[in-house]
Scaffold this active site. Sequence first.
Site, PDB file in Angstrom:
ATOM      1  N   HIS A 148       0.851  -1.099  -0.041  1.00  0.00           N
ATOM      2  CA  HIS A 148      -0.047   0.030   0.053  1.00  0.00           C
ATOM      3  C   HIS A 148       0.875   1.279   0.132  1.00  0.00           C
ATOM      4  CE1 HIS A 148      -3.485  -2.396   1.943  1.00  0.00           C
ATOM      5  NE2 HIS A 148      -3.192  -2.762   0.791  1.00  0.00           N
ATOM      6  N   GLY A 149       1.899   1.240  -0.821  1.00  0.00           N
ATOM      7  CA  GLY A 149       3.031   2.412  -0.843  1.00  0.00           C
ATOM      8  C   GLY A 149       2.295   3.598  -1.312  1.00  0.00           C
TER       9      GLY A 149
END
Length: 595
Positions: A526-527
């Site tokens: 989930h960068g």
Amino acid sequence: MAAQQCLAVASFMALVFSGLRYKEPAQSTAAIPAEVDFVVVGGGSGGATVAGRLSEVSKWQVLLLEAGPEEATVEQVPAFIAQTLGTDKYDWKLQVEKTANDITGTIPRAKMLGGCSAHNGMVYQRGVEADYKCWEKAGAKGWSFKDVLPYFKKSEDNLDPDVAKNRAYHSTGGPLGVMRAPYKDANAHLLRAAYKEGGFAEVDLNGGHDEGFGWSQTTARHGARNSANTAFLQGVRAQRKNLHIATGIKVKKVNINAQTKRVESVEYVDRKGASQVVKARLEVILSAGTYFSPQLLMVSGIGPAEQLKKAGIPVIANLNGVGANLQDHVLVSSLPTITFGKTAIVPTAQEMLQHAKLFKKGAGPLTTNGLNSMVVRTRSALQPSSDARPYVQVQHAVGWQGRNLVPYCEAAVPTVNTTTCYYNKVTVSVVLLHSKDAGTVQLNATNPYGPPLIYQKILTSDQDVRAIASGVKQITDKLVASKSLKSAGAKVELPAKGAACGNQKVGSQAWHECLVRANGAASWGHGVGTCSIGSVVDSRLRVLGGVRGLRVADASVMPCVPSGNTNAPSIMIGERAADFIKQDHGVIRANRGRA
């Protein structure tokens, strides 16, 4: 394998796929226009949304360039989730650079139309109001929760009447189907009872509640995945002659006039490996994601001047924020497993065929991925007291005691493993939603056009370790003590102590901290943050530094990672970007919403 088994699997798969509304089209061979009004780079959650919405304006020619192939049909079936993860065709499999204190590994990043919305866990979460206060504090003026909520609702077609009736937070009629899985098995209900018994409130986590638990809202329609591709592109691409979609196209860079700083064109590699250029009359929108959008900016001359000079790239705009502020959720796996012995059922071939028939009607076990049927979100007792955001999220990975359930038949189904919909074992996973440290994405000076260098900072802070270990202990203690699980014959097993934690009391805070450190953690995929609003783009997503005709619209613009999965916020960003563009080019008035 016996011929009968192969025939059973083949019949099962044929029935399943006949129940899908989306079938993977043949790879496009159409010629790419030499000149268009807008070029959108990347067909993921943000890019597919932007391209679909811009093509609503019939006078505009819109080109979407996607490096990967068309969306994989197999991922439309929730029970077959993650079949494309880790494959060369559909996953970039980005490598994290090894450093002295960091945790290395692979970051899954989808390489197909629809991006990660086409093979993720389908969880639809918007985050909490405090997340967007963090955005505004970081420089994203006009991005409060009040500002973004209408754009979440603009996309949404909530298919659960009891959820949709909350009109303050939900809507119907949008292109993106949102629904809870219609099938909830006995194991899921046991987990629900355990969390209620543990004192968690059952709430709508997209309905104004920061903490609690509930059945996951997912991006699905008629029981099947509804990716950004199927929501915003698939239904209109054949009708809209102004929408051009090209898959299998790797963009090299954006060409920018060095004197005027005006974007002129996009350079790409065609399917034959030749370098080509498409002119953008109005704008280029980068939606290549948290790792590739900053790279594209840098190879185009926008980024930290020192990095660009080392790579031999002329500097158009010196923006130190490009590639900085990499934030992610951290998955901790040193947790208990729950075996539901009494509810485990191995279906016969006849039962599997019945489940396939149910799936055609949008029902049955194939409509649930088993992985994310329930989500818990809460604060950690040891998170910073000044931070109002929840720090802990709980999700569940499922399996069948390590065995593949469905008979493997290479000729009929070479990849599908349906253990997720027929399972008797759950591994509880706790996610640290907010980390103290941030990493970077940098150019590889010796190969700027190759994979970027990714430096994460995962659990390098003692504060982070204490906060997540406290959350792990909280959840573990409640599950171990659950009378609901015990009375049903479910067995809760703690992780092995390990030699490194032998001196700590089992179950103590110190023991959990030790396990977190010893067993490590992984990026949750989930960068965000590498092209943040306020440091790289302005509040209308236009690139700073005097550059004209260039925006970024994907998860990379988020200044703070949300308290939950990032797909829904990425689609919201795509919605806002499209409206900003329509407003700036005089197609709609500000805040009116539709073209």
